[in-house]
Design a protein around this motif. Structure first.
Motif, short mmCIF file in Angstrom:
data_model
loop_
_atom_site.label_atom_id
_atom_site.label_comp_id
_atom_site.label_asym_id
_atom_site.label_seq_id
_atom_site.Cartn_x
_atom_site.Cartn_y
_atom_site.Cartn_z
N LYS A 74 58.63 119.58 39.86
CA LYS A 74 59.47 118.66 39.08
C LYS A 74 60.24 119.42 38.01
O LYS A 74 61.43 119.19 37.78
CB LYS A 74 58.59 117.58 38.43
N ALA A 77 63.07 121.36 39.53
CA ALA A 77 64.18 120.45 39.82
C ALA A 77 64.96 120.12 38.56
O ALA A 77 66.20 120.01 38.57
CB ALA A 77 63.66 119.17 40.48
N GLU A 78 64.25 119.97 37.43
CA GLU A 78 64.91 119.68 36.15
C GLU A 78 65.77 120.85 35.69
O GLU A 78 66.86 120.66 35.13
CB GLU A 78 63.86 119.33 35.09
N LYS A 80 67.27 123.01 37.70
CA LYS A 80 68.45 123.00 38.56
C LYS A 80 69.46 121.96 38.09
O LYS A 80 70.68 122.20 38.10
CB LYS A 80 68.04 122.73 40.01
N GLU A 81 68.95 120.80 37.70
CA GLU A 81 69.84 119.74 37.23
C GLU A 81 70.51 120.12 35.91
O GLU A 81 71.69 119.88 35.69
CB GLU A 81 69.05 118.44 37.05
N LYS A 82 69.73 120.76 35.04
CA LYS A 82 70.24 121.15 33.72
C LYS A 82 71.36 122.17 33.81
O LYS A 82 72.37 122.08 33.10
CB LYS A 82 69.09 121.71 32.86
N TYR A 83 71.20 123.17 34.69
CA TYR A 83 72.16 124.26 34.75
C TYR A 83 73.10 124.17 35.95
O TYR A 83 73.97 125.03 36.12
CB TYR A 83 71.42 125.60 34.79
N GLY A 84 72.95 123.14 36.76
CA GLY A 84 73.75 123.03 37.98
C GLY A 84 75.23 122.86 37.75
O GLY A 84 76.05 123.30 38.55
N GLY A 85 75.62 122.24 36.65
CA GLY A 85 77.03 121.97 36.40
C GLY A 85 77.73 122.99 35.54
O GLY A 85 78.86 122.77 35.10
N ASP A 91 70.21 129.02 40.55
CA ASP A 91 69.20 128.53 41.50
C ASP A 91 67.82 128.82 40.91
O ASP A 91 67.67 129.73 40.09
CB ASP A 91 69.34 129.20 42.86
#
Length: 283
Positions: A74, A77-78, A80-85, A91
């Motif tokens: 989890k 995944a957080e 990835k979401e935080k730095y994905g944009g 990764d």
């Protein structure tokens, strides 16, 4: 593209390393950040009544491990979401196994340009007997490693100290140092530490530094001689005196019994310096 591997264990030190890396990625174009978390599987030895030994996970450890793994998934995944944009590649991966072995395998598989690791540092008996994963990676990695101990903003880097005896010129060291200078757009200080046990004249030391700088085209680099009781303390003291942002060194990467006998100046500096240290293993 510049690929940066960040071994990450969710500690404060690892967070410092990740923040440093993402700050660097924000500063320059074409960076891909690869976060690696290694989860070690808990095992205990069990001796059977027939004398045969087998290795099995204890039930309590097994339940705890499953819960921990779900929590780590989890958290990955957080991340990835935080730095994905962001405006850099990102990764994050979860591996099961031994931390040092998994990090070493990832360095071979991913072939990063740089590894950034957090470290608490160590000293005395702990330093000799245990050795952190960071120390081991510094000793064995095939690419440069930057060790981070506190929150650092890479955009503020102005001065980089490269400490060496400049007796063994290598094209690899020169190339990596040029990359480092470009990466941080910083002023370079080439320093030789003069000690009572290995004394030489300032004239000879300066001559050797200038030969290195001229051979590899380091224009504007400052040549410095610093007197101290040991190489390790001299490097740290000089960096403190000029308020350097980073210390850079080469290490020969000795391991095992030979390492215990000879020690490593680079590893000592990694352990004891408060500021970031860049190291590269050379043959």
């Amino acid at each position: 593209m510049i690929k940066v591997l960040v071994p990450y264990d969710f500690s404060e030190q690892a967070e410092n390393a990740l923040n440093f890396t993402t700050g660097l990625a924000d500063k320059i174009e074409g960076v891909h950040v690869e976060v690696l978390h290694v989860l070690e599987v808990p095992y205990v030895s069990s001796i059977g009544t027939m004398g045969g030994g087998e290795v099995i996970p204890e039930m309590e450890n097994q339940i705890f491990f499953i819960e921990l793994m779900e929590r780590r998934k989890k958290q990955i995944a957080e991340l990835k979401e935080k730095y994905g944009g962001k405006n850099f590649g990102f990764d994050a991966k979860l591996k099961l196994g031994n931390a040092f072995k998994s990090i070493s395998e990832s360095i071979l598989e991913e072939n990063p340009d740089l590894v950034v690791m957090g470290s608490k540092g160590s000293s005395g008996v702990e330093e000799v007997l245990i050795g952190s994963n960071t120390e081991k990676v510094v000793r064995t990695a095939t690419c440069p490693v930057i060790t981070i101990k506190s929150p650092i903003d890479p955009s503020s880097f102005k001065k980089v100290v490269f400490a060496s005896d400049f007796k063994e010129d290598t094209d690899e060291i020169a190339r990596r140092m040029k990359n480092l200078k470009t990466l941080f757009d910083a002023e370079l200080y080439f320093v030789i530490v003069n000690t009572p046990a290995d004394f030489e004249t300032t004239r000879d030391s300066i001559k050797r530094i200038k030969m290195f700088a001229n051979k590899y085209g380091f224009e504007g680099a400052k040549a410095e001689i610093y007197n101290s009781l040991s190489e390790e303390s001299g490097i740290i003291e000089f960096a403190e005196d000029i308020d350097a942002d980073l210390i850079a060194m080469a290490t020969h990467g000795r391991t095992g019994f030979l390492h215990l006998i000879t020690g490593s100046i680079a590893e000592d500096v990694v352990n004891h310096a408060k500021r970031p240290v860049w190291t590269l293993k050379v043959k």
